[in-house]
Design a protein around this motif. Sequence first.
Motif, mmCIF file in Angstrom:
data_model
loop_
_atom_site.group_PDB
_atom_site.id
_atom_site.type_symbol
_atom_site.label_atom_id
_atom_site.label_comp_id
_atom_site.label_asym_id
_atom_site.label_seq_id
_atom_site.Cartn_x
_atom_site.Cartn_y
_atom_site.Cartn_z
ATOM 1 N N VAL A 72 -18.205 33.924 117.353
ATOM 2 C CA VAL A 72 -19.030 34.493 118.416
ATOM 3 C C VAL A 72 -18.574 35.917 118.703
ATOM 4 C CG1 VAL A 72 -19.766 34.268 120.818
ATOM 5 C CG2 VAL A 72 -19.409 32.218 119.433
ATOM 6 N N THR A 73 -19.506 36.865 118.651
ATOM 7 C CA THR A 73 -19.159 38.267 118.897
ATOM 8 C C THR A 73 -19.999 38.826 120.036
ATOM 9 O OG1 THR A 73 -20.815 39.394 117.528
ATOM 10 C CG2 THR A 73 -18.869 38.505 116.404
ATOM 11 N N THR A 74 -19.582 39.984 120.514
ATOM 12 C CA THR A 74 -20.392 40.753 121.428
ATOM 13 C C THR A 74 -21.389 41.580 120.619
ATOM 14 O OG1 THR A 74 -20.279 42.183 123.373
ATOM 15 C CG2 THR A 74 -18.806 42.722 121.532
ATOM 16 N N SER A 75 -22.084 42.504 121.273
ATOM 17 C CA SER A 75 -23.180 43.221 120.612
ATOM 18 C C SER A 75 -22.702 44.500 119.931
ATOM 19 C CB SER A 75 -24.257 43.570 121.653
ATOM 20 O OG SER A 75 -23.700 44.368 122.683
ATOM 21 N N GLY A 76 -23.608 45.106 119.168
ATOM 22 C CA GLY A 76 -23.335 46.383 118.512
ATOM 23 C C GLY A 76 -22.551 46.238 117.231
ATOM 24 N N THR A 77 -21.682 47.195 116.950
ATOM 25 C CA THR A 77 -20.940 47.184 115.692
ATOM 26 C C THR A 77 -19.994 45.997 115.589
ATOM 27 O OG1 THR A 77 -19.296 48.672 116.676
ATOM 28 C CG2 THR A 77 -21.068 49.682 115.374
ATOM 29 N N ALA A 78 -19.680 45.355 116.712
ATOM 30 C CA ALA A 78 -18.867 44.132 116.656
ATOM 31 C C ALA A 78 -19.526 43.091 115.761
ATOM 32 C CB ALA A 78 -18.664 43.572 118.065
ATOM 33 N N LEU A 98 -22.879 32.316 112.592
ATOM 34 C CA LEU A 98 -22.673 33.605 113.241
ATOM 35 C C LEU A 98 -23.471 33.639 114.541
ATOM 36 C CD1 LEU A 98 -23.552 35.512 109.981
ATOM 37 C CD2 LEU A 98 -21.237 34.941 110.712
ATOM 38 N N VAL A 99 -22.783 33.775 115.652
ATOM 39 C CA VAL A 99 -23.447 33.863 116.951
ATOM 40 C C VAL A 99 -23.169 35.250 117.505
ATOM 41 C CG1 VAL A 99 -23.705 32.858 119.241
ATOM 42 C CG2 VAL A 99 -23.074 31.396 117.306
ATOM 43 N N THR A 100 -24.193 36.094 117.530
ATOM 44 C CA THR A 100 -24.028 37.477 117.976
ATOM 45 C C THR A 100 -24.781 37.673 119.286
ATOM 46 O OG1 THR A 100 -25.909 38.122 116.580
ATOM 47 C CG2 THR A 100 -23.708 38.372 115.652
ATOM 48 N N ALA A 101 -24.038 38.034 120.322
ATOM 49 C CA ALA A 101 -24.701 38.408 121.568
ATOM 50 C C ALA A 101 -25.389 39.751 121.382
ATOM 51 C CB ALA A 101 -23.685 38.469 122.702
ATOM 52 N N ASP A 102 -26.503 39.949 122.076
ATOM 53 C CA ASP A 102 -27.307 41.155 121.890
ATOM 54 C C ASP A 102 -27.873 41.593 123.232
ATOM 55 O OD1 ASP A 102 -28.667 43.232 120.691
ATOM 56 O OD2 ASP A 102 -29.956 41.970 119.444
ATOM 57 N N ARG A 103 -28.283 42.842 123.296
ATOM 58 C CA ARG A 103 -29.033 43.298 124.459
ATOM 59 C C ARG A 103 -30.472 42.785 124.339
ATOM 60 N NH1 ARG A 103 -27.865 49.267 126.595
ATOM 61 N NH2 ARG A 103 -28.468 48.177 128.506
ATOM 62 N N PRO A 104 -31.241 42.784 125.411
ATOM 63 C CA PRO A 104 -32.621 42.274 125.350
ATOM 64 C C PRO A 104 -33.450 42.982 124.277
ATOM 65 C CG PRO A 104 -31.949 42.576 127.626
ATOM 66 C CD PRO A 104 -30.850 43.173 126.779
ATOM 67 N N LYS A 105 -34.460 42.291 123.793
ATOM 68 C CA LYS A 105 -35.265 42.795 122.686
ATOM 69 C C LYS A 105 -35.967 44.115 123.017
ATOM 70 C CE LYS A 105 -36.175 38.244 120.656
ATOM 71 N NZ LYS A 105 -37.212 37.261 120.273
ATOM 72 N N ARG A 106 -36.232 44.365 124.275
ATOM 73 C CA ARG A 106 -36.942 45.588 124.634
ATOM 74 C C ARG A 106 -36.132 46.851 124.328
ATOM 75 N NH1 ARG A 106 -35.209 43.325 129.507
ATOM 76 N NH2 ARG A 106 -33.900 44.696 130.824
#
Length: 510
Positions: A72-78, A98-106
């Motif tokens: 599990v990672t945070t967003s961006g280049t991580a 792979l579980v990647t946190a992301d900012r909202p789709k907008r």
Amino acid sequence: MTQTELIHQTLHTLAYLGVREVCVAAGARNAPLVSALLACSGVKIWNFFEERSAAFFALGRIMADRKPVAVVTTSGTAAAELLAATIEAHYQNLPLVLVTADRPKRYRGSGAPQAIEQAALFGVYATIVGDWDVTDESHEGHCSDGPMHLNVCLDEPLETNVAGVDFSAAQSLPASEEGPPSPLRCDLVLAAGMHPKDAAEAAALLARLGAPIVAEATSNLHAFTELKPLLIPGGERALQSSRPAHVLRIGAVPSWRWWRDLESHPKVKVTNITRTGFSGLARTENVETLGWESIRSAEFSRVDPPCGILRFEPEYGKFPESEPAWISKIANAIPAGSRVFIGNSLPIRELNLAIQTARPGVEFFANRGANGIDGLVSTFLGASAIHEGECWLLLGDLSALYDLAAPWAISQMDHPRLRIVVINNGGGKIFSRVASMRALPDAARSVIENRHALGFEPWAQMWGLEYLQTNDANDLEDLLPVPMVIEIRPEPLQTEAFWKDWQRPVIRPR
């Protein structure tokens, strides 16, 4: 759908996929997922500060226990740091989730901070299980073989007070069905990259078949006494003497050059039995690839006349301080029942020659999907985390330098008998064996080999590990019951002389 419901959907999906261990590299964006995971039951959490090590550690856990593991990672280049391990998992067909946190789709395409294009980040190397946002109407996931990617888009304010779930209550995925029996014939067997449990299945079939077997250490076939008469020592040299009509390859793609040269011999039929689905060859003529279930159902018979393969034993006594001789000494020192992880490039080729000196009950693992040198220490630690016996890693100096952050995980393992053996020959000496490289000026070879004068004692000190540098193989016996870095510096002229002697042309008797 609320953020709490989205997080619960993610947790239930992981549990359904069979995940019971999760490697987390925490950040702000994935804090809701991390806090929820820590509140769950029936799941083991491993903590990392760096995503690449986390992913390769997860890969090692999967290799050892053959169960899905999530990272599990945070967003961006991580999230991008997971790519190398994902590629390796793809070519080994291992269920790395792979579980990647992301900012909202907008935010996509906006260039906003930590808003990269994560949804299809891993391309062909991972099946997209889901790309989920609270605005989506449905959050149904899809499972598959090999790596899987779940992208979870979380908006602020981030909800970090989410109740956990019980992973052990999830239903298991249905087992795959076996295919119908297939009649197969061969006169030479190549074996590499099998889990010890798979090796036990293969050994029973190969004993009945009775064809000569050239097996890499990672095949784990050398543990079976019934195969001793069939196992041919000598690796590449032995293969050069053979004249097969039909080759049966079991397990991973072999490291031998002879295998790659089969591309130019389309009359040699090749049958692959593998869990990966990859043939390991570009040509399709006279090549068939079968699933692992065929080893339980196929009818095999040996092709006559035999392929005429010869046996070759390395003469270590002529070059006692060479790198191959040192690998043989190390193999002989590793206690029975140990687990060994082998680094890519020279160590795996040298241990293949020295496998006859290994003690009984030793298991061998390696990253032979994409054959890279990155993440080897982390993968070793993952594969060793829950093993009761001693665990040894054999790798080169550049491979160790590539993964200096890996020992972070050791404090979570409670494993006293970890031995990280670094064969320090001052650079990537495998390139000196490539004919096109030998013709280059020394200045160019220095750059390509990444020559250096570094030692590994400061690395051991940094992580609080015991350190030993030795030129006496007796020092490898009765080691302290603590995690150790062991540095070996082979004699370069003897190493060069060994390979020159070993690579002399094979002359078949008349």
